[in-house]
Design an enzyme around this catalytic site. Sequence first.
Site, PDB file in Angstrom:
ATOM      1  N   GLY A   1       0.854  -1.181   0.000  1.00 20.13           N
ATOM      2  CA  GLY A   1       0.000   0.000   0.000  1.00 20.13           C
ATOM      3  C   GLY A   1       0.886   1.225   0.000  1.00 20.13           C
ATOM      4  O   GLY A   1       2.034   1.164   0.469  1.00 20.13           O
TER       5      GLY A   1
ATOM      6  N   GLN B   1       2.946   9.916   1.436  1.00 21.62           N
ATOM      7  CA  GLN B   1       4.227   9.203   1.560  1.00 21.62           C
ATOM      8  C   GLN B   1       5.189   9.511   0.421  1.00 21.62           C
ATOM      9  O   GLN B   1       6.362   9.145   0.505  1.00 21.62           O
ATOM     10  CB  GLN B   1       3.995   7.692   1.620  1.00 21.62           C
ATOM     11  CG  GLN B   1       3.256   7.241   2.871  1.00 21.62           C
ATOM     12  CD  GLN B   1       3.134   5.732   2.883  1.00 21.62           C
ATOM     13  OE1 GLN B   1       2.173   5.197   2.343  1.00 21.62           O
ATOM     14  NE2 GLN B   1       4.107   5.053   3.466  1.00 21.62           N
TER      15      GLN B   1
ATOM     16  N   CYS C   1       5.702  -0.189   7.335  1.00 20.23           N
ATOM     17  CA  CYS C   1       5.313   0.971   6.529  1.00 20.23           C
ATOM     18  C   CYS C   1       6.545   1.450   5.771  1.00 20.23           C
ATOM     19  O   CYS C   1       7.633   1.495   6.340  1.00 20.23           O
ATOM     20  CB  CYS C   1       4.809   2.070   7.461  1.00 20.23           C
ATOM     21  SG  CYS C   1       4.311   3.583   6.626  1.00 20.23           S
ATOM     22  N   LEU C   2       6.387   1.801   4.509  1.00 21.23           N
ATOM     23  CA  LEU C   2       7.529   2.281   3.721  1.00 21.23           C
ATOM     24  C   LEU C   2       8.099   3.580   4.296  1.00 21.23           C
ATOM     25  O   LEU C   2       9.261   3.899   4.055  1.00 21.23           O
ATOM     26  CB  LEU C   2       7.132   2.466   2.251  1.00 21.23           C
ATOM     27  CG  LEU C   2       6.798   1.174   1.491  1.00 21.23           C
ATOM     28  CD1 LEU C   2       6.337   1.496   0.067  1.00 21.23           C
ATOM     29  CD2 LEU C   2       7.971   0.215   1.453  1.00 21.23           C
TER      30      LEU C   2
ATOM     31  N   HIS D   1      -4.759   1.224   7.399  1.00 16.92           N
ATOM     32  CA  HIS D   1      -3.399   1.770   7.503  1.00 16.92           C
ATOM     33  C   HIS D   1      -3.206   2.918   6.497  1.00 16.92           C
ATOM     34  O   HIS D   1      -2.717   3.992   6.851  1.00 16.92           O
ATOM     35  CB  HIS D   1      -2.387   0.640   7.257  1.00 16.92           C
ATOM     36  CG  HIS D   1      -0.958   1.066   7.242  1.00 16.92           C
ATOM     37  ND1 HIS D   1      -0.027   0.609   8.151  1.00 16.92           N
ATOM     38  CD2 HIS D   1      -0.277   1.906   6.406  1.00 16.92           C
ATOM     39  CE1 HIS D   1       1.148   1.160   7.882  1.00 16.92           C
ATOM     40  NE2 HIS D   1       1.030   1.958   6.820  1.00 16.92           N
ATOM     41  N   GLU D   2      -3.601   2.683   5.243  1.00 20.77           N
ATOM     42  CA  GLU D   2      -3.403   3.701   4.200  1.00 20.77           C
ATOM     43  C   GLU D   2      -4.289   4.917   4.443  1.00 20.77           C
ATOM     44  O   GLU D   2      -3.867   6.058   4.262  1.00 20.77           O
ATOM     45  CB  GLU D   2      -3.664   3.130   2.805  1.00 20.77           C
ATOM     46  CG  GLU D   2      -2.703   2.020   2.384  1.00 20.77           C
ATOM     47  CD  GLU D   2      -1.240   2.325   2.636  1.00 20.77           C
ATOM     48  OE1 GLU D   2      -0.824   3.487   2.487  1.00 20.77           O
ATOM     49  OE2 GLU D   2      -0.509   1.391   3.002  1.00 20.77           O
TER      50      GLU D   2
ATOM     51  N   HIS E   1      -2.874   7.409   6.775  1.00 20.11           N
ATOM     52  CA  HIS E   1      -1.869   8.321   6.206  1.00 20.11           C
ATOM     53  C   HIS E   1      -2.518   9.616   5.710  1.00 20.11           C
ATOM     54  O   HIS E   1      -1.887  10.673   5.740  1.00 20.11           O
ATOM     55  CB  HIS E   1      -1.146   7.658   5.027  1.00 20.11           C
ATOM     56  CG  HIS E   1      -0.027   6.738   5.435  1.00 20.11           C
ATOM     57  ND1 HIS E   1       1.069   7.161   6.147  1.00 20.11           N
ATOM     58  CD2 HIS E   1       0.173   5.420   5.208  1.00 20.11           C
ATOM     59  CE1 HIS E   1       1.899   6.139   6.339  1.00 20.11           C
ATOM     60  NE2 HIS E   1       1.368   5.065   5.784  1.00 20.11           N
TER      61      HIS E   1
HETATM   62 CO    CO Z   1       2.264   3.218   5.746  1.00 16.00          CO
END
Ligand code: CO
Length: 190
Positions: A51, A56, A100-101, A142-143, A146
């Site tokens: 995701g 991000q 998470c990236l 989660h996304e 963000h």
């Molecule tokens: Co994330």
Amino acid sequence: MPRDEAELLPIRVIGDKVLRQKAVEVTELTDEIRKFIRDLTLTMYADDGVGLAAPQVGKSLRIFVVDPYWYREGHQKNPRVLINPQFVEFSGEDQDEEGCLSLPGIWGKVTRASKVVIEGLNENFESVRYEAEGFFARSLQHENDHLDGILFIDKIPPLQRVKFARKVKELKSTTNAEGVNIKQKQHEDQ
Ligand code: CO
């Protein structure tokens, strides 16, 4: 329609102010937004993500892409893009490990709803609705967080957060004077 190739976008990591902003709604599907969505999707796969949300990669817009199972054997790539998403139902609860990236090298157990229903627009600005459970439901939550400036570590009890405090500090240390923190090479593969 632009014919230019999708490009990889630099990933922002914790410390970057864009990750803490509330992203704004998309009002129109412009060529620029279409290109951005292709770039976002390409970047998610290139960084082995399941995701990726617009903040991000430095764009404070209510857009994310998820593909929770693509890396598992027998699954093909199936990116789902959501623009201006909204949850209409939450039910159940479960706990599972997340990464998470924007938090390379950090994993932790997060409690979330086990089933959700989400509505929004897809990459063609058409209405979509997903009824999700398991890891798909988790990825959507989660996304979507963000888009509201929330990172998964915010949802971990403080006592458990202590174990990655040093790593968070190290990641934040590369933030520049403008509040930008681009993922460094040395953070990869951790
Ligand atoms: Co994330």
